[in-house]
Design an enzyme around this catalytic site. Structure first.
Site, short mmCIF file in Angstrom:
data_model
loop_
_atom_site.label_atom_id
_atom_site.label_comp_id
_atom_site.label_asym_id
_atom_site.label_seq_id
_atom_site.Cartn_x
_atom_site.Cartn_y
_atom_site.Cartn_z
N LYS A 27 0.38 -44.87 108.17
CA LYS A 27 -0.15 -44.55 109.51
C LYS A 27 0.63 -45.33 110.54
CE LYS A 27 -2.35 -48.79 110.01
NZ LYS A 27 -1.99 -49.87 110.91
N ASP A 41 -8.84 -50.57 107.66
CA ASP A 41 -8.05 -49.35 107.84
C ASP A 41 -8.33 -48.29 106.78
OD1 ASP A 41 -6.76 -50.13 110.12
OD2 ASP A 41 -4.92 -50.76 109.12
C1 LIG Z 1 -4.48 -54.11 112.80
C2 LIG Z 1 -4.89 -52.89 112.01
O1 LIG Z 1 -3.91 -52.55 111.05
C3 LIG Z 1 -5.03 -51.71 112.96
O2 LIG Z 1 -4.98 -50.50 112.28
C4 LIG Z 1 -6.19 -53.13 111.28
O3 LIG Z 1 -7.23 -53.40 112.17
C5 LIG Z 1 -6.07 -54.21 110.22
O4 LIG Z 1 -6.72 -53.71 109.13
P1 LIG Z 1 -6.57 -54.34 107.66
O5 LIG Z 1 -5.14 -54.70 107.39
O6 LIG Z 1 -7.27 -53.38 106.76
O7 LIG Z 1 -7.32 -55.67 107.87
P2 LIG Z 1 -8.34 -56.41 106.90
O8 LIG Z 1 -7.71 -56.55 105.54
O9 LIG Z 1 -9.68 -55.76 107.04
O10 LIG Z 1 -8.37 -57.84 107.63
C6 LIG Z 1 -7.34 -58.81 107.55
C7 LIG Z 1 -7.70 -59.97 108.47
O11 LIG Z 1 -7.43 -59.62 109.84
C8 LIG Z 1 -8.49 -60.03 110.71
N1 LIG Z 1 -9.04 -58.83 111.38
C9 LIG Z 1 -8.82 -57.58 110.88
C10 LIG Z 1 -9.29 -56.46 111.52
C11 LIG Z 1 -10.03 -56.65 112.72
N2 LIG Z 1 -10.51 -55.60 113.39
N3 LIG Z 1 -10.25 -57.90 113.20
C12 LIG Z 1 -9.77 -58.98 112.56
O12 LIG Z 1 -9.98 -60.10 113.02
C13 LIG Z 1 -9.49 -60.77 109.86
O13 LIG Z 1 -9.16 -62.12 109.96
C14 LIG Z 1 -9.18 -60.31 108.44
O14 LIG Z 1 -9.45 -61.31 107.51
N1 LIG Z 2 -1.61 -51.69 96.70
C1 LIG Z 2 -1.21 -52.58 97.59
N2 LIG Z 2 -0.15 -52.32 98.36
C2 LIG Z 2 0.28 -53.21 99.31
N3 LIG Z 2 -0.29 -54.39 99.53
C3 LIG Z 2 -1.37 -54.71 98.79
C4 LIG Z 2 -1.87 -53.82 97.80
N4 LIG Z 2 -2.93 -54.41 97.23
C5 LIG Z 2 -3.09 -55.59 97.84
N5 LIG Z 2 -2.15 -55.80 98.78
C6 LIG Z 2 -2.04 -57.00 99.67
O1 LIG Z 2 -2.31 -56.57 101.02
C7 LIG Z 2 -1.36 -57.12 101.93
C8 LIG Z 2 -1.17 -56.16 103.12
O2 LIG Z 2 -0.46 -55.07 102.68
P1 LIG Z 2 -0.20 -53.74 103.51
O3 LIG Z 2 1.04 -53.12 102.98
O4 LIG Z 2 -1.41 -52.88 103.53
O5 LIG Z 2 0.04 -54.33 104.96
P2 LIG Z 2 0.07 -53.64 106.35
O6 LIG Z 2 0.94 -52.42 106.30
O7 LIG Z 2 0.40 -54.72 107.33
O8 LIG Z 2 -1.40 -53.14 106.56
P3 LIG Z 2 -2.26 -52.97 107.88
O9 LIG Z 2 -1.55 -52.02 108.77
O10 LIG Z 2 -3.51 -52.38 107.30
O11 LIG Z 2 -2.39 -54.34 108.46
C9 LIG Z 2 -0.11 -57.35 101.10
O12 LIG Z 2 0.68 -58.39 101.60
C10 LIG Z 2 -0.68 -57.66 99.71
O13 LIG Z 2 -0.90 -59.04 99.57
#
Ligand SMILES: C[C@](O)(CO)[C@H](O)COP(=O)(O)OP(=O)(O)OC[C@H]1O[C@@H](n2ccc(N)nc2=O)[C@H](O)[C@@H]1O
Ligand SMILES: Nc1ncnc2c1ncn2[C@@H]1O[C@H](COP(=O)(O)OP(=O)(O)OP(=O)(O)O)[C@@H](O)[C@H]1O
Length: 281
Positions: free
Chosen positions: A11, A136
């Protein structure tokens, strides 16, 4: 045993405003999600002994912490399902890039195993289960471009143009938690209506924080800005810009330096996962 191969597409956050903070520390967002046709691939094969086994390692992520395994176990438990699965992952999406690879893998696992195990859970049930795995995950479960509010769980489907994007992948991983913890992050952008977003666009509140902390990402933005309006997705580190045609996007991508890898992909209002699932039924 039956098997199923499905994509887990990325996304983009076309804009991301932070409008407040909840008592539990999570941030209240307004964001516009669109999918791109660039995806991990997952293959699922049912097992009759209830075991969940992911056969592909991701460096730094222990088996039981992988969102794929956690999603499979959450679904198994939710549905009291006695079946298990062997799962293979072909990882193509950069990790920690802000394009949602882990969340998308989790959503594909929920929908894929629900199909393979013939559980017939509702989309609402799977989105709710997904939210326990990450903010997400619900948008990937629903598979429609959307304006999201709350922490990303209140979704309104939207019809957007479907341009071609260049996504540049700076060779740094950004921790989402680090950016949301940053004292200098703007957390009080006034909430706006979807109508206003569609008319006037928006910005990404995480971008100034990330640009300041990660010079590689600032450079990527400067470079891509020479060709089109460039923006950070999510908390980064990927940076993207849109183009009216694939040939335009390819032409610009060819001019980017080798130190800035990236890819060209079409924007889509219906995720590749959902298009694939529809073709199965
Ligand atoms: C930034 C975005 O990627 C936008 O699409 C998302 O809101 C992040 O979503 P995500 O990676 O699924 O995040 P999560 O794994 O739920 O959260 C990771 C960490 O980011 C912070 N977090 C995340 C989402 C949110 N709305 N507020 C937060 O403060 C929290 O500290 C959390 O522990
Ligand atoms: N199947 C998986 N694929 C990728 N990362 C994973 C998976 N399972 C657990 N993780 C953990 O989740 C963390 C975030 O990975 P991801 O690739 O979703 O990041 P991102 O693209 O920044 O996501 P977001 O946009 O939701 O913040 C990784 O650094 C890893 O430690």
């Amino acid at each position: 045993m039956p098997s199923l191969t499905l994509p887990a597409p990325a996304k983009l956050n076309l804009m991301l405003h932070i409008v407040g903070r909840r008592a539990d520390g999570y941030h209240e967002l307004q964001t516009l999600f669109q999918f791109i046709d660039h995806a991990d691939q997952l293959r699922f094969q049912a097992r009759d002994d209830g075991e969940i086994r992911l056969h592909s390692d991701i460096a730094g992520v222990p088996h039981d912490d992988n969102l794929i395994v956690r999603a499979a176990r959450a679904l198994q438990q939710h549905a009291s399902c006695p079946l298990g699965a062997d799962i293979w992952l072909d990882k193509r999406l950069p990790m920690g890039g802000g394009i949602g690879g882990g969340s998308s893998d989790a959503a594909t696992t929920l929908l894929g195993l629900d199909h393979l195990w013939q559980l017939r859970s509702s989309e609402d049930q799977l989105a709710e289960l997904g939210l326990t795995l990450g903010a997400d995950v619900p948008v990937f479960v629903r598979g429609r471009a959307a304006f999201a509010e709350g922490v990303g769980e209140r979704l309104q489907p939207v019809e957007l143009e479907e341009p071609w994007y260049i996504v540049v992948v700076p060779q740094v991983s950004v921790s989402t938690a680090e950016i949301f913890r940053a004292p200098e992050l703007t957390r009080n952008t006034p909430a706006i209506t979807l109508h206003a977003v569609l008319e006037r666009g928006g910005h990404n509140d995480c971008q100034p924080v990330v640009e300041q902390r990660y010079p590689e990402i600032r450079n990527a933005l400067i470079l891509l800005n020479k060709f089109t309006s460039a923006r950070l997705t999510g908390t980064g580190g990927c940076v993207f810009g849109s183009f009216p045609s694939k040939s335009e996007a390819d032409r610009v991508a060819a001019q980017l330096p080798a130190s800035l890898p990236g890819f060209v992909a079409k924007g889509s209002n219906i995720s590749m996962l959902h298009r694939t699932l529809r073709s199965l039924t």
